[in-house]
Design an enzyme around this catalytic site. Structure first.
Site, short mmCIF file in Angstrom:
data_model
loop_
_atom_site.label_atom_id
_atom_site.label_comp_id
_atom_site.label_asym_id
_atom_site.label_seq_id
_atom_site.Cartn_x
_atom_site.Cartn_y
_atom_site.Cartn_z
N ASP A 32 0.95 -0.87 0.27
CA ASP A 32 0.14 0.13 -0.07
C ASP A 32 0.78 1.30 0.34
O ASP A 32 1.77 1.77 0.79
CB ASP A 32 -1.03 0.15 1.37
CG ASP A 32 -1.40 1.03 1.40
OD1 ASP A 32 -2.53 1.84 1.02
OD2 ASP A 32 -1.56 1.83 2.18
N GLU B 181 1.62 -0.72 -5.34
CA GLU B 181 0.56 0.20 -5.26
C GLU B 181 1.61 1.83 -5.32
O GLU B 181 2.21 2.66 -4.64
CB GLU B 181 -0.24 0.51 -4.05
CG GLU B 181 -1.04 1.57 -3.81
CD GLU B 181 -2.72 1.70 -3.54
OE1 GLU B 181 -3.52 2.12 -3.51
OE2 GLU B 181 -1.96 1.94 -2.26
#
Length: 715
Positions: free
Chosen positions: A355, A391
């Protein structure tokens, strides 16, 4: 009740110096070694808790290289514990030790229960942020749990599915299983529920090779959400990087979540499905300078967090959550790497999706692809061998880094998502970009030696509209989140097909169904690695909410009745993944070269045609209309070898795209490309399989409005 145990003289506990490594609580079958890093601590107390909450404080007797450690004979699995760190407290200088705050072990392998929000959790008094708060927080802090490391893995083996053969499925443990009618009620929403045969049958039917789980590290819900009657459903609020989230265990609170998680992985592996974890190493749940003191803040604030250089009272925030982990310090890097290795070696997971991964590359200010984090991952013999998905952005300056990660990494390709959405909603001048995205985004990944599978192709993900909502709403509808519909992305590149939200209009419903098929087929037949969002295969809706992070209810949960209502979409999706698996021309390991495949030959590995059957020119690529194109994929132009060194050969195909609102007649290429063709995919009808009647070369084929047709060469 609190008592202090005297080492060597206590009748109940024999205290030994123990070892400084490994960090955390390590049970060896006889006792448990405890080790905690803190460079600023004067001393550390280990706090043991009985079932009734009685606390026993045990000073850790040894310090080795800033690691405080001790071994307790007779302490074993199930023992709940925490730490109290004695040391300097001067928030203006970034020093936040306070022994009145019970702290969670950053290396805890299991954590019981959630936070019970109370003023005592904070280092200051409410209403007086500069006034120190010495209230004891122990009654309100989750406790770490000593775990049993032993587990019968049997003959478990990682599937090791190559990227180019992978089909990812992003899912939420609770949301995917909580409403499944074939899973026993007590197992719904749990790791065991995810491993249930009914769930595995659905995944294998879809052709899924890897399930990418939204955060399963122990997380908590912010007190602001709790006050609103909401919760942190998504889980991007980690407080324990080694601990499986207790809330997803069928037997919560005892440390059994570790055994249950391992059982889930073993069952998925038996079905040939890899387990990839969405991990949040960019920040923690302690938030900004007004956040609670739960763990690292009270252990060694400056070592674990990025502080503002001139005002260390405050935290640098490249994540939008209040703090950023300090990857510039060796002990924070060690924490991250130890966590990653633990999940691979002890929990048998097959990879990670990071993330806001750009935040991990900010050693100073800018994102740096030569950052130390990337170096230590590259040289690590364990972590470097599993799937690593970035990401590739954060919320800091120049945080959008799609295409800029090192060669070992794959990336969520946000440009694929945006371009494919724009193409199918009829936006002009996207044709050149569209062509690049569906052929593996060579402009992003080829120059640094990466392959098409560096691109994780997705149209929808947890963050944003579902596939159904993407074709049903022009605007977000996030009122239930309690932020006056101000949260979430406002530019969604969505199109409601003429009516906002639910409708009984048959024409609108048919168009939406066709658009769902178009988007799904484009993703699954593009070069790269496709990722399906859970429930998209049968039209899951969040009723226009594109930021359902706080909705642990029917808004976010998968409604399995839709699997019957929209059974044709399930069948279509499963047929597409099977088609992709059968034809390597749609999952090449190398980029197209755009030149003849052999010396003296004429046919290239790929060719692009206008609707009139002419090869595309530079002028055609710049055409503002840009809503129709035909692509030739040469099955004999695959430069790959199989595992045994044999040349990979496939049939040849045409892909004809029409994003216009009217029929378009396309002329098929001349006979050199193939004498006849048969339709094998038609999104206008949702049909898969051999066409009834072959279509001759150079003849015309009528493409229905907003449709994708795939034709296979007939020799």
């Amino acid at each position: 009740m609190k008592t202090s145990i005297d080492f060597g003289r206590s009748a109940g506990v024999r205290a030994w110096p123990g070892a400084s490594y490994p960090l955390g609580a390590t049970y060896d079958g006889v006792g448990t070694n405890f080790a905690l890093f803190s460079e600023v601590a004067d001393r550390v107390e280990l706090c043991l808790f009985d079932e009734d909450g009685t606390e026993t404080r045990v000073p850790l007797p040894e310090v080795s290289g800033f690691v405080h450690h001790g071994y307790l004979h007779g302490v074993g699995p199930g023992q709940r514990y925490g730490y109290r760190v004695h040391g300097p407290h001067d928030p203006e200088l970034g020093l936040r030790c306070n022994a009145n705050k019970l702290l969670i072990d950053p290396y805890a392998k299991a954590i019981s229960s959630g936070v019970s929000w109370d003023e005592s959790l904070f280092g200051y008094r409410f209403g007086a942020p500069d006034e120190r708060n010495d209230a004891d927080s122990a009654a309100h802090v989750p406790k770490a749990v000593v775990v049993n490391p032993f587990f019968d893995w049997g003959d478990d083996r990682p599937p090791k599915t190559p990227y180019h053969r992978s089909v990812l499925y992003e899912a939420h443990v609770r949301g995917l299983t909580i409403g499944h009618p074939d899973i026993p009620p007590r197992l719904r929403g749990t790791y065991t529920g995810l491993a249930h045969p009914a769930m595995i049958e659905h995944l294998t039917r879809l052709g899924v090779t890897a399930i990418e789980l939204m955060p399963v590290h122990q997380f908590i819900s912010d007190h602001t959400l709790i006050e609103k009657g909401l919760t942190n459903y998504w889980g991007y609020n980690t407080i324990g990087f080694f601990a499986p989230h207790d809330g997803y265990a069928s037997q919560a609170g005892s440390g059994n979540q570790v055994q249950e998680f391992k059982g889930m992985v073993r069952a998925l592996h038996e079905a040939g499905i890899e387990v990839i974890l969405d991990v949040v190493y960019n920040h923690t749940a302690e938030g900004n300078h007004l956040g609670p003191t739960l763990s690292m803040r009270g252990i060694d604030n400056a070592a674990y967090y990025r502080l503002v250089e001139d005002e260390p009272k405050f935290y640098l925030d490249h994540t939008g959550t209040g703090n950023t982990l300090n990857v510039r310090t060796p002990h924070t890097l060690q924490l991250i790497m130890d966590s990653l290795r633990y999940w691979v070696t002890e929990m048998h997971v097959d990879g990670f999706r990071f993330d806001l991964a750009a935040a991990l590359a900010r050693e100073f200010f800018d994102v740096d692809r030569l950052a130390t984090f990337f170096e230590v991952v590259q040289q690590d013999p364990v972590v470097s061998q599993v799937k690593l998905i970035a990401e590739p952005w954060d919320v800091g300056p120049d945080g959008y880094q799609v295409g800029n990660f090192p060669p070992l990494w794959t990336e969520w390709n946000g440009k694929f998502r945006d371009t494919v959405r724009d193409f199918w909603r009829g936006e002009p001048a996207t044709l050149g970009e569209f062509a690049s995205r569906i052929t593996g985004s060579s402009d992003l990944y080829q120059n640094d030696g990466r392959r098409p599978y560096a691109s994780i192709n997705f149209v929808t993900a947890h963050d944003g509209f579902t596939l159904n909502d993407l074709v049903s709403y022009n605007e977000k509808h996030n009122e239930a989140n309690g932020e006056d519909n101000q949260d979430g992305e406002s530019h969604n590149r969505s199109w409601n097909c003429g009516v906002e939200g639910p409708t009984d209009d048959e024409k609108v419903l048919e168009l939406r169904a066709r658009q769902r098929r178009n988007l799904m087929a484009t993703m699954l037949l593009s070069q790269g690695v496709p990722m399906i969002l859970h429930g998209d295969e049968f039209g899951r809706t969040q009723h226009g909410n594109n930021n359902a992070y706080c909705q642990d209810n029917e808004v976010s949960w998968v409604d399995w009745s839709l699997a019957e209502t929209n059974a044709e979409l399930v069948e279509f999706t499963a047929a597409l993944t099977a088609f992709r698996k059968a034809h390597p021309v749609f999952r090449r390991k190398r980029f197209f070269a755009g030149r003849p495949i052999r010396k003296g030959g004429e046919l290239r590995d790929i060719a692009w045609f206008t609707p009139s059957g002419e090869e595309m020119t530079e002028q055609n690529w710049e055409d503002d209309f840009g809503r129709c194109i035909v692509i030739f994929l040469n099955g004999e132009g695959i430069p790959d070898l199989d595992a045994r060194g044999a040349r990979v050969v496939d049939d040849s195909f045409l892909m004809a795209f029409n994003a216009h609102h009217e029929d378009i007649d396309v002329t098929l290429p001349e006979a050199d490309y193939g004498p006849e063709w048969k339709v094998v995919v038609d999104t206008s009808t949702g049909e898969m399989g051999d066409g009834d009647k072959p279509v001759a070369a150079s003849s015309q084929l009528s493409l229905p409005p907003r449709s994708l047709v795939v034709l296979q060469r007939v020799d």
